[in-house]
Design a protein around this motif. Structure first.
Motif, PDB file in Angstrom:
ATOM      1  N   LEU A  70       0.828  -1.207   0.000  1.00  0.00           N
ATOM      2  CA  LEU A  70       0.000   0.000   0.000  1.00  0.00           C
ATOM      3  C   LEU A  70       0.866   1.261   0.000  1.00  0.00           C
ATOM      4  O   LEU A  70       0.580   2.230  -0.712  1.00  0.00           O
ATOM      5  N   GLU A  71       1.912   1.251   0.800  1.00  0.00           N
ATOM      6  CA  GLU A  71       2.785   2.426   0.891  1.00  0.00           C
ATOM      7  C   GLU A  71       3.613   2.626  -0.382  1.00  0.00           C
ATOM      8  O   GLU A  71       4.119   3.720  -0.625  1.00  0.00           O
ATOM      9  N   GLY A  72       3.713   1.572  -1.192  1.00  0.00           N
ATOM     10  CA  GLY A  72       4.473   1.669  -2.423  1.00  0.00           C
ATOM     11  C   GLY A  72       3.665   2.089  -3.635  1.00  0.00           C
ATOM     12  O   GLY A  72       4.224   2.244  -4.732  1.00  0.00           O
ATOM     13  N   PRO A  75       1.467   8.015  -6.705  1.00  0.00           N
ATOM     14  CA  PRO A  75       0.458   9.060  -6.571  1.00  0.00           C
ATOM     15  C   PRO A  75      -0.704   8.816  -7.542  1.00  0.00           C
ATOM     16  O   PRO A  75      -0.491   8.271  -8.633  1.00  0.00           O
ATOM     17  N   PRO A  76      -1.931   9.153  -7.124  1.00  0.00           N
ATOM     18  CA  PRO A  76      -2.270  10.055  -6.019  1.00  0.00           C
ATOM     19  C   PRO A  76      -2.258   9.420  -4.632  1.00  0.00           C
ATOM     20  O   PRO A  76      -2.623  10.067  -3.657  1.00  0.00           O
ATOM     21  N   TRP A  87      -5.255   7.978   4.477  1.00  0.00           N
ATOM     22  CA  TRP A  87      -6.073   6.856   4.021  1.00  0.00           C
ATOM     23  C   TRP A  87      -7.312   7.281   3.240  1.00  0.00           C
ATOM     24  O   TRP A  87      -8.144   6.444   2.885  1.00  0.00           O
ATOM     25  N   ASN A  88      -7.462   8.579   2.991  1.00  0.00           N
ATOM     26  CA  ASN A  88      -8.649   9.041   2.267  1.00  0.00           C
ATOM     27  C   ASN A  88      -8.632   8.584   0.807  1.00  0.00           C
ATOM     28  O   ASN A  88      -9.657   8.162   0.263  1.00  0.00           O
ATOM     29  N   GLN A  89      -7.467   8.693   0.176  1.00  0.00           N
ATOM     30  CA  GLN A  89      -7.306   8.175  -1.184  1.00  0.00           C
ATOM     31  C   GLN A  89      -6.941   6.704  -1.059  1.00  0.00           C
ATOM     32  O   GLN A  89      -5.864   6.365  -0.572  1.00  0.00           O
TER      33      GLN A  89
END
Length: 349
Positions: A70-72, A75-76, A87-89
């Motif tokens: 997830l962290e990889g 963008p966005p 965590w909104n996107q």
């Protein structure tokens, strides 16, 4: 209302009776007799919970790898573990809490989980063979909707809370027209506790025994179809939230009516010392015999292509279907072990 065990039930949003309090029996895969009993439970009730499939260290490794995935994301997305405002996107199908895009099905996390020997051992007992193909499907994630920083506290329960998944999408994942018998058992590896405060998998116990009753209403050529709320299977049965512990393997016959559900009880707020976490983190996993494939050579070539280009496939290992919206670009840099590669090829050497 009460179920057969006298446990009081409530109605879900479409009017199906629900038992989210009864904790199902768990059967350890480390005990052959217990595992055999658990698989008989699967045959009789259409679902079962097999425990001790991943140990604590393996669970923690899997969770860390999912967060790394997830962290990889590019963008966005700017997701960081423990930081709610990032965590909104969020990727995937928010209404179901399923992530199939951006290479999740061929991520390091999924391949780590698939390579835990106990996983294949359980499916080998189901199908009485070790010549098994493994699915390359995605992951399931529920955000803590009660902590959504976009909404004021009084608005967390409303329909505008995009962090909260939608329940009661009752369906089956197998066609009663072309596949009336048991040819697929779906699975979930649970990485966080699943109960009434988290939500998760719900099943209609025993509904696989009434699979033939869906024939008259089947209007699709594929395997997935929603079961209408007025159908007798839903009106006469009840939904059971399958509570489970980290490291458990939840199994259900693809003929069993099931769905994802959000929590039924508002989760407790974290204390000041706790790092915010997800409500649900699961790995979807399924294995079926290579012998089920109609054209094995063509299938294997497609599966190798899917791995190479990080494509997520459906839960049907012996039928090739790409899933997910946006897919990752570029080739996979994961170096598979022989054991992992054999899960793509359907062999056991």
């Amino acid at each position: 209302m009460a179920n057969g065990n006298g446990v009081s039930m409530e109605l879900d949003r479409v009017g199906v009776k629900i038992d989210y309090r009864t904790r199902p029996q768990r059967f350890s895969c480390q005990d052959p007799e217990a595992l055999a009993t658990g698989l008989r439970h699967l045959e009789q009730h259409g679902y079962t919970v097999i425990s001790d499939v991943l140990d604590e260290t393996e669970v923690n490794t899997a969770k860390n790898l999912i967060w790394q995935h997830l962290e990889g994301l590019k963008p966005p997305y700017k997701i960081k573990r423990g930081q709610l405002h990032t965590w909104n996107q969020w990727p995937g199908k928010h209404e179901a809490g399923i992530v199939e895009d951006f290479g999740s099905g061929n991520s390091q996390a999924q391949w780590f989980i698939r390579s835990v020997p106990a996983v294949k051992n359980v499916f080998a007992e189901i199908w009485h063979t070790r010549e098994l193909l493994c699915s390359m499907d995605g992951i399931g994630l529920f955000r803590p909707w009660h902590l959504n920083p976009q909404l004021p506290q009084r608005g967390l329960q409303n329909e505008n809370n995009s962090w909260k998944t939608v329940g009661a999408n009752w369906h089956v994942d197998q066609s009663p027209v072309t596949k009336p018998n048991r040819v697929c058992v779906q699975g979930i590896i649970n990485l966080l506790p699943a109960d009434e405060t988290t939500g998760g998998l719900m099943v209609i116990p025993g509904s696989h025994n009434r699979f033939h009753e869906l024939l008259s209403g089947w209007r699709k050529s594929g395997n997935n179809c929603k079961v209408p709320v007025y159908h007798e299977i839903l009106q006469e049965g009840y939904g059971l939230l399958v509570q489970a512990d980290p490291g458990d393997l939840l199994l259900w016959d693809s003929r069993t009516v099931h769905c994802n559900t959000p929590s039924f009880v508002t989760p407790p707020p974290p204390n000041n010392l706790e790092t915010p976490s997800l409500l649900r983190m699961v790995s979807y996993i399924c294995m079926t015999p290579l012998a089920f494939a109609e054209n094995p050579d063509e299938l294997i070539a497609a599966r190798l292509h899917a791995f190479r280009y990080r494509l997520t496939t459906s839960h049907w290992p012996h039928e090739f279907q790409i899933m997910g919206g946006e897919v990752s670009r570029g080739e996979n840099n994961i170096q598979l072990t022989d054991y992992q590669r054999n899960l793509i090829l359907g062999i056991d050497q």
